[in-house]
Design a protein around this motif. Structure first.
Motif, short mmCIF file in Angstrom:
data_model
loop_
_atom_site.label_atom_id
_atom_site.label_comp_id
_atom_site.label_asym_id
_atom_site.label_seq_id
_atom_site.Cartn_x
_atom_site.Cartn_y
_atom_site.Cartn_z
N TRP A 1 40.63 45.09 43.20
CA TRP A 1 40.01 44.23 42.19
C TRP A 1 40.83 44.26 40.91
O TRP A 1 41.54 45.22 40.63
CB TRP A 1 38.58 44.70 41.89
N LYS A 2 40.70 43.20 40.16
CA LYS A 2 41.42 43.13 38.88
C LYS A 2 40.68 43.90 37.80
O LYS A 2 41.21 44.19 36.75
CB LYS A 2 41.55 41.66 38.44
N ASP B 1 49.27 41.99 33.86
CA ASP B 1 48.21 41.70 34.84
C ASP B 1 47.93 40.20 34.91
O ASP B 1 47.63 39.66 35.97
CB ASP B 1 46.91 42.39 34.43
N TYR C 1 38.58 40.36 35.18
CA TYR C 1 39.21 41.57 34.67
C TYR C 1 38.20 42.46 33.95
O TYR C 1 38.44 43.65 33.73
CB TYR C 1 40.34 41.23 33.68
N GLY D 1 42.78 36.88 40.15
CA GLY D 1 42.75 36.98 38.69
C GLY D 1 42.86 35.66 37.97
O GLY D 1 43.20 35.60 36.80
#
Lengths: 295, 182
Positions: free
Chosen positions: A5-6, A64, A148, B79
């Motif tokens: 997962w982010k 990221d 995030y 993301g």
């Protein structure tokens, strides 16, 4: 490669907020800038600024998020460019009744047809493109931080407490929990097929052949998941799933800061709606733009 | 199973919806590093075939959940963010594909597979049209731009994937469905 997962816990104001407050705020802002059809940069700029400030407050590491931002910015430019090329309609009427001076004009004939592609960039249209970009980036800056900064394990309870049914919320929870297991199965299958000589990276063959070559990967993973699903269904049925209201391991509590945050969203929405009712919010080109782009 | 209404929503739908969503999310994420064929700005995402398959095998609710939650999951894994209109659009693809569930009796028959593919393509048209048209309000773009920039490439890519991969998945499922005996 493992599926990860982010999300990462960070000690930030944004992550201390209740996810319901954040989703409510996001919904208000999306409504405020889309449903009201406000195109006045003087009204949109503060909203853009707020969403950028919130984005930076989330303190997401650039490495990221770099890929997502590059992709989204390139896509925004592509769509705005395409819109200009296809006549630049859409948006407020004043953009169509545009008699400002032409900055750049291009006319390309389409081969074998009598049509031509016309690209005319005027002072008004160039500013319109800028406002379009501002609106799209406002939305992206609100959307990108969600994965995030919201823990995957609380999506289910978040939607439950926002009024979704137990079953729907549990499906969401279960889907998030299946991801690491199915991700591992996917990787194992890929390695197993490669060991048998399966060439995933091969670029041979046409489009159809290359799509068909994905079958040895898709079929075992999907069918195995379905077979295992039967056991999960039995286990859940034996425990009388759906017979009574569920309780959730994590409980969410709205605090004062959450109410303030939601209030901010509602205030933005009300301001935009009031402005529109009072007749403000039409597309507007600032005087300096005419001077800046040289007319 | 076939005698049940296709709109019933019980444990099966919860579990298969969750599995479909997780698979859709993982495959969307895997599309980032597995080399996939592409033509121009049309990308071919195999995940779409899995979603349409979950709809045609388990019904409209499972199709809806697979698309709705799967797209949210996929965006969370890669993301990109959270985009409600694309999640709803994907959900609609699965929902419409799932309307074929009671029409598909034999997963090996050419006719039934054809029905599944037909509903899958119809679902793609409905879902992608919804998502593309909502972009008009977001970006103030023209209808033509929404159709050329968002709808057409996605629709073409998804339809090709559905036509090629859905029959393979349905035929493979025939054996699993027979073994389960439900």
């Amino acid at each position: 490669m493992l599926v990860t997962w982010k999300y990462r816990p960070r000690d930030t104001f944004i992550q201390s907020l209740d996810p319901r407050a954040r989703l409510t705020f996001m919904a208000c802002v999306i409504l405020a800038i889309t449903a009201t059809d406000v195109w006045d940069a003087r009204l949109l700029l503060p909203v853009f600024a707020i969403s950028m400030v919130l984005y930076f407050m989330a303190r997401i590491e650039w490495r990221d998020v770099r890929r997502a931002w590059i992709f989204i910015l390139v896509f925004i430019l592509f769509i705005i460019g395409l819109n200009a090329l296809l006549g630049g309609r859409g948006g407020p009427l004043s953009v169509l009744q545009d008699d400002s001076s032409v900055l750049y004009a291009l006319s390309i004939p389409i081969p074998l047809t009598p049509w031509r592609i016309n690209l005319t960039v005027t002072v008004v249209r160039s500013f319109f493109a800028l406002v379009q970009m501002m609106r799209m980036i406002t939305m992206a800056a609100l959307a990108i931080p969600i994965p995030y900064t919201i823990d995957p394990s609380i999506y289910g309870v978040t939607f439950r407490r926002m009024g979704a049914s137990d079953k729907l919320s549990f499906t969401m929870d279960l889907a998030f929990r299946f991801v690491p297991t199915l991700g591992r199965d996917f990787m194992i299958t890929m390695d197993a097929q490669r060991a048998r000589g399966y060439e995933l990276e091969s670029v041979r063959g046409g489009l159809i052949q290359r799509l068909r070559r994905l079958a040895p990967l898709l079929v075992p993973v999907t069918m195995q998941a379905i077979v295992n699903g039967e056991e999960v269904i039995d286990a859940m049925d034996l425990r009388a799933f759906g017979a009574r209201r569920r309780t959730w391991l994590r409980e969410l509590h709205l605090r004062q800061r959450d109410y303030w945050f939601m209030a901010l969203g509602v205030i933005i929405l009300v301001i935009m709606m009031t402005a529109r009712i009072l007749g403000y919010g039409e597309f507007w080109v600032p005087g300096f733009w005419y001077r800046l782009v040289g007319t | 199973m076939k005698s049940k209404s296709m709109w019933s929503f019980g444990t099966r739908e919860v579990v298969y919806g969750a599995i479909g969503a997780a698979l859709y999310g993982i495959l969307s994420w895997a599309s980032n590093f597995v080399p996939l064929p592409a033509a121009g700005n049309i990308s071919f995402r195999p995940a779409i075939a899995v979603m349409v398959f979950f709809g045609s095998a388990f019904g409209p609710w499972v199709g809806l959940l697979t698309g709705l939650l799967g797209n949210t999951l996929g965006d969370a894994l890669t993301g990109w963010g959270l985009y409600w209109n694309w999640s709803v659009g994907n959900g609609l693809i699965g929902l419409v594909a799932g309307l074929a569930v009671n029409l598909i009796k034999n997963y090996r028959s050419g006719r039934d597979i054809g029905i599944g593919v037909g509903y899958g393509i119809l679902g793609n048209a409905v879902g992608l049209l919804f998502a593309s048209l909502t972009e008009i309000f977001v970006g103030g773009i023209d209808l033509n731009t929404a159709l050329v920039g968002y709808f057409t490439p996605a629709f073409l890519g998804n339809s090709v994937v559905t036509i090629i991969l859905l029959p393979i998945l349905l035929v493979a499922y025939a054996a699993v469905a027979a073994r389960r005996g439900r």
